[in-house]
Design a protein around this motif. Structure first.
Motif, PDB file in Angstrom:
ATOM      1  N   ILE A 180       0.846  -1.206   0.000  1.00  8.57           N
ATOM      2  CA  ILE A 180       0.000   0.000   0.000  1.00  8.57           C
ATOM      3  C   ILE A 180       0.874   1.246   0.000  1.00  8.57           C
ATOM      4  O   ILE A 180       0.613   2.216  -0.726  1.00  8.57           O
ATOM      5  CB  ILE A 180      -0.936   0.005   1.215  1.00  8.57           C
ATOM      6  N   GLY A 181       1.943   1.227   0.802  1.00  3.44           N
ATOM      7  CA  GLY A 181       2.834   2.384   0.869  1.00  3.44           C
ATOM      8  C   GLY A 181       3.435   2.742  -0.477  1.00  3.44           C
ATOM      9  O   GLY A 181       3.445   3.910  -0.883  1.00  3.44           O
ATOM     10  N   ARG A 182       3.921   1.752  -1.185  1.00  5.14           N
ATOM     11  CA  ARG A 182       4.536   2.007  -2.490  1.00  5.14           C
ATOM     12  C   ARG A 182       3.513   2.533  -3.492  1.00  5.14           C
ATOM     13  O   ARG A 182       3.833   3.371  -4.332  1.00  5.14           O
ATOM     14  CB  ARG A 182       5.196   0.735  -3.016  1.00  5.14           C
ATOM     15  N   ARG A 183       2.282   2.063  -3.381  1.00  2.00           N
ATOM     16  CA  ARG A 183       1.246   2.506  -4.310  1.00  2.00           C
ATOM     17  C   ARG A 183       0.852   3.972  -4.090  1.00  2.00           C
ATOM     18  O   ARG A 183       0.302   4.604  -5.005  1.00  2.00           O
ATOM     19  CB  ARG A 183       0.012   1.603  -4.189  1.00  2.00           C
ATOM     20  N   ILE A 184       1.080   4.483  -2.899  1.00  2.00           N
ATOM     21  CA  ILE A 184       0.747   5.897  -2.648  1.00  2.00           C
ATOM     22  C   ILE A 184       1.997   6.782  -2.690  1.00  2.00           C
ATOM     23  O   ILE A 184       1.931   7.960  -2.335  1.00  2.00           O
ATOM     24  CB  ILE A 184       0.014   6.078  -1.301  1.00  2.00           C
ATOM     25  N   GLY A 185       3.117   6.202  -3.107  1.00  2.00           N
ATOM     26  CA  GLY A 185       4.318   6.995  -3.310  1.00  2.00           C
ATOM     27  C   GLY A 185       5.315   7.016  -2.174  1.00  2.00           C
ATOM     28  O   GLY A 185       6.287   7.774  -2.211  1.00  2.00           O
ATOM     29  N   LEU A 186       5.110   6.181  -1.165  1.00  2.00           N
ATOM     30  CA  LEU A 186       6.070   6.104  -0.062  1.00  2.00           C
ATOM     31  C   LEU A 186       7.156   5.081  -0.408  1.00  2.00           C
ATOM     32  O   LEU A 186       6.834   3.941  -0.755  1.00  2.00           O
ATOM     33  CB  LEU A 186       5.392   5.667   1.233  1.00  2.00           C
ATOM     34  N   PRO A 187       8.433   5.445  -0.277  1.00  2.00           N
ATOM     35  CA  PRO A 187       9.513   4.496  -0.572  1.00  2.00           C
ATOM     36  C   PRO A 187       9.755   3.542   0.600  1.00  2.00           C
ATOM     37  O   PRO A 187      10.826   3.510   1.202  1.00  2.00           O
ATOM     38  CB  PRO A 187      10.710   5.414  -0.816  1.00  2.00           C
ATOM     39  N   VAL A 188       8.749   2.735   0.920  1.00  2.00           N
ATOM     40  CA  VAL A 188       8.824   1.832   2.071  1.00  2.00           C
ATOM     41  C   VAL A 188       9.607   0.583   1.685  1.00  2.00           C
ATOM     42  O   VAL A 188       9.464   0.060   0.577  1.00  2.00           O
ATOM     43  CB  VAL A 188       7.414   1.434   2.539  1.00  2.00           C
ATOM     44  N   GLN A 189      10.421   0.103   2.624  1.00  2.00           N
ATOM     45  CA  GLN A 189      11.212  -1.100   2.392  1.00  2.00           C
ATOM     46  C   GLN A 189      11.044  -2.068   3.555  1.00  2.00           C
ATOM     47  O   GLN A 189      10.914  -1.653   4.712  1.00  2.00           O
ATOM     48  CB  GLN A 189      12.697  -0.752   2.252  1.00  2.00           C
ATOM     49  N   GLY A 190      11.055  -3.347   3.237  1.00  2.00           N
ATOM     50  CA  GLY A 190      11.025  -4.348   4.287  1.00  2.00           C
ATOM     51  C   GLY A 190      12.398  -4.509   4.918  1.00  2.00           C
ATOM     52  O   GLY A 190      13.421  -4.261   4.282  1.00  2.00           O
TER      53      GLY A 190
END
Length: 228
Positions: free
Chosen positions: A107-117
């Motif tokens: 969800i984060g990546r789809r809204i433009g957040l560069p989230v990483q595991g």
């Protein structure tokens, strides 16, 4: 296997996780669950101001997933196999650290957040760079932000009370690749099936791990033990 054969950056992580679940659910509609992730992200994105900061976007994502949709850790049934299947996590709103982190990242990546595991020891986390630094979050803990001391105490508990250095903790916060995330899900499944003595399913999980990371020697050992 063709999904993970490509370059790591091009792997569709959610699709790979759903294909793992399709071993259990033969009629699983993978496209429908991918569309659900798209719809959730689109619903959240419509609410965000165009000039919103990344820090405020993280707060909005936390509220959206954990307050509005009610995603939470399944502490009561942690080893329920459904907690490792992305379709079940989306349906039940319950999961374990790795699958809740997967939802968070997708969800984060789809809204433009560069989230990483982050493959933190014993407890998968996520991280996101902000203007003032990088925030480390625990999706299993409803998106709680973790300080360096929080992380150090977690590692200390795993190391029989030995306090890790700052550099040790920093190394543990390296971003996990898509293949590493997939393998971590499969290892969770292998462990559950092993405990249940469901050997055919444990073998399938091990075979998939080897197909993703063929150089990991202990998986060949485990496969031999499963055959035995």
């Amino acid at each position: 296997q063709c999904v993970v054969a490509a370059d790591d950056a091009t792997i569709n992580l959610a699709e790979a996780a759903l294909l793992i679940a399709a071993d259990e659910y033969r009629d699983l509609d993978v496209a429908a669950y991918l569309a659900r992730l798209d719809e959730m992200a689109a619903a959240l994105k419509r609410r965000l101001r165009p000039d919103i900061s990344q820090a405020d976007t993280v707060i909005a994502l936390n509220r959206f997933l954990f307050d509005e949709h009610g995603f939470a850790g399944d502490a009561a049934n942690y080893y329920d196999v459904r907690n490792s299947f992305l379709n079940d996590v989306l349906d039940r709103k319950r999961g374990i650290p790795i699958t809740l982190a997967l939802v968070y990242v997708e969800i984060g990546r789809r809204i433009g957040l560069p989230v990483q595991g982050v493959s933190f020891p014993a407890h998968f986390l996520v991280k996101c760079p902000l203007r003032d630094g990088t925030v480390v979050l625990d999706p299993y803990g409803k998106g709680a932000s973790l300080s360096f001391d929080d992380l150090r105490q977690r590692v200390k508990a795993l190391r029989n009370g030995v306090t890790p250095t700052r550099s040790m903790v920093a190394e543990m916060l390296t971003a996990a690749s898509n293949k590493e995330i997939i393998v971590r899900i499969l290892r969770n499944l292998k462990g559950i099936y092993w405990h249940q003595k469901a050997w055919a399913k444990a073998l399938r999980a091990t075979d998939r791990i080897i197909s993703v990371m063929p150089d990991v020697a202990e998986e060949y050992r485990d496969r031999g033990m499963i055959y035995l």
